[in-house]
Design a protein around this motif. Structure first.
Motif, PDB file in Angstrom:
ATOM      1  N   ARG A  65       0.834  -1.210   0.000  1.00 49.74           N
ATOM      2  CA  ARG A  65       0.000   0.000   0.000  1.00 49.74           C
ATOM      3  C   ARG A  65       0.867   1.259   0.000  1.00 49.74           C
ATOM      4  N   GLU A  66       1.908   1.247   0.821  1.00 44.27           N
ATOM      5  CA  GLU A  66       2.789   2.407   0.894  1.00 44.27           C
ATOM      6  C   GLU A  66       3.516   2.628  -0.435  1.00 44.27           C
ATOM      7  N   PHE A  67       4.004   1.536  -1.012  1.00 41.97           N
ATOM      8  CA  PHE A  67       4.757   1.664  -2.260  1.00 41.97           C
ATOM      9  C   PHE A  67       3.866   2.159  -3.398  1.00 41.97           C
ATOM     10  N   LEU A  68       2.680   1.564  -3.518  1.00 41.59           N
ATOM     11  CA  LEU A  68       1.768   1.967  -4.586  1.00 41.59           C
ATOM     12  C   LEU A  68       1.297   3.403  -4.384  1.00 41.59           C
ATOM     13  N   GLY A  69       1.041   3.755  -3.141  1.00 41.46           N
ATOM     14  CA  GLY A  69       0.552   5.100  -2.858  1.00 41.46           C
ATOM     15  C   GLY A  69       1.603   6.170  -3.091  1.00 41.46           C
ATOM     16  N   ALA A  70       2.868   5.844  -2.798  1.00 39.18           N
ATOM     17  CA  ALA A  70       3.934   6.844  -2.922  1.00 39.18           C
ATOM     18  C   ALA A  70       4.573   6.863  -4.294  1.00 39.18           C
TER      19      ALA A  70
END
Length: 436
Positions: A65-70
């Motif tokens: 989630r963090e990687f896709l969001g950032a």
């Protein structure tokens, strides 16, 4: 540049699994795991020329989630903005590491990627990289020269500024700095111009390396005409005359060590001036129909595809030395002489060869003192071979091949010049126009 760089999440190695979850994951039942798995962020580099890709660590771990969001999202939410800046910095650093790297090399890219900020313009960093490479290649003598050069530069800076530097910037080194260093070495430390030349040639090579790697520009290069010129010393004749060689060869030695030293000195002389390290590294497989065929250890890591095979035909003296001091020929890969042995590390080989060279030099010095000859070292054998061979009619091209030199200039440096007797005979002959 045919290199593609991407920031990716490495799904192969999740980092937050407990033992129960790990068992489920490895048994193929991971669809029931309901946890926020953390994965390492990697730099994926693809090289079009080699058609290969490699992953490089970033020391950043994120959830999907963090990687896709950032990184993957077109609109970055506020909670991911700081993370986006961090990943942008990683991408920029990777791009800079690959910039101007032609031809591209994964190994060189890795060095650039993981070095500290400022290392590219830090002379100490480049010295350390070169010395590490020399040790890896077994070039311990050359590594020692670079080590002494760096220590000398640091000592000079300490004298001027009061502390040993952690870094030395290329931008601080100019003609005035180098001139000051030269005066410090010669006048304050009472070192020879030869020593100054050795140390500064190492520094010059470091500059060339940094320029080649595009870490600095050619504009700040401080060496050359109208800049600083490394001092060159007048060539000293290190060759014995034929009469001196005859006197030395025929002398009856007072001890077995003295005899051994003389025998190996003349072995070097008769085998194209072969140096002691090459003698120590000779193996029985190098013997071939009355000759020794070998590559100089000095050039194995520097001649890059242009190695010169040297052939030294064995004289009766050389054969006798092998018979007297050689090992039993058990295997072609056995060393001919007992100077080093199988299994010795490169460091141990260097120590043993240095000790053996020192032994020869000490006894040759004492022997020459008895005979009222110049105090020769093993190095004189190479110069003497060259000079005597030329006096006997060998061409400089023949000598270049015999010595394994790539440059004629290097060969000329080994020639001790013509004896007065030869010059007088030539002077008489030029007015003699009679034909035979």
């Amino acid at each position: 540049m045919d290199v593609q760089i991407r920031i990716v999440l490495d799904y192969r190695r999740p980092k937050s699994l407990n033992e129960e979850e790990r068992i489920k994951l490895t048994s193929g039942k991971n669809e029931k795991i309901n946890v926020n798995l953390i994965y390492p962020v990697k730099i994926r580099v693809w090289d079009a020329f080699s058609q290969k890709a490699r992953l490089f660590q970033t020391n950043i771990d994120l959830t999907e989630r963090e990687f896709l969001g950032a990184w993957e999202s077109q609109k970055i939410l506020r909670e991911f903005q700081d993370l986006r800046v961090k990943l942008d910095a990683v991408k920029m650093k990777a791009n800079n590491a690959a910039k101007d790297l032609e031809p591209f090399s994964f190994a060189e890219f890795s060095k650039r990627l993981y070095r500290k900020s400022g290392d590219g313009t830090n002379i100490i960093y480049h010295y350390q990289q070169v010395m590490s490479s020399l040790i890896h290649n077994g070039q311990l003598s050359t590594e020692s020269s670079y080590d002494l050069s760096l220590k000398s530069l640091k000592a000079f800076i300490k004298e001027r500024k009061g502390s040993v530097p952690n870094s030395i910037s290329f931008f601080d080194i100019n003609k005035e700095w180098l001139t000051d260093y030269q005066n410090y070495m010669v006048n304050e430390k009472e070192k020879s111009y030869t020593t100054v030349g050795i140390y500064l040639r190492c520094l010059r090579a470091i500059f060339n390396r940094a320029i080649s790697n595009k870490d600095i520009s050619l504009e700040i290069y401080p060496f050359g005409k109208k800049k600083y010129e490394i001092p060159s010393t007048k060539k000293v004749n290190k060759a014995l005359s034929q009469e001196q060689l005859k006197k030395l060869l025929e002398f009856k030695c007072n001890s077995t060590f003295q005899q051994q030293a003389k025998d190996f000195w003349f072995f070097s002389y008769s085998c194209n001036g072969m140096n002691i390290k090459d003698i120590a590294l000779l193996k029985f497989k190098d013997l071939d129909e009355g000759a020794i065929r070998f590559f100089r250890a000095k050039t194995k890591n520097t001649s890059k595809g242009n190695l010169k095979l040297i052939t030294a035909h064995l004289t009766p003296h050389a054969n006798k030395v092998i018979e007297t001091y050689g090992n039993q020929n058990i295997d072609n890969n056995d060393y001919i002489f007992k100077i080093i042995k199988k299994g010795d590390s490169l460091k141990e080989q260097r120590r043993l060869i240095q000790n053996f060279t020192r032994l020869i030099n000490q006894h040759m010095e004492a022997l020459c003192e008895l005979l009222d000859l110049p105090k020769v070292t093993t190095y004189w054998a190479r110069h003497s071979f060259t000079t005597v061979a030329v006096h006997k009619g060998a061409s400089m091209e023949f000598m270049r091949e015999s010595l394994g030199h790539s440059s004629m200039k290097t060969t000329l440096g080994y020639f001790g010049g013509f004896e007065d007797k030869t010059k007088k005979e030539f002077a008489k002959s030029i007015m003699d126009f009679t034909t035979k």
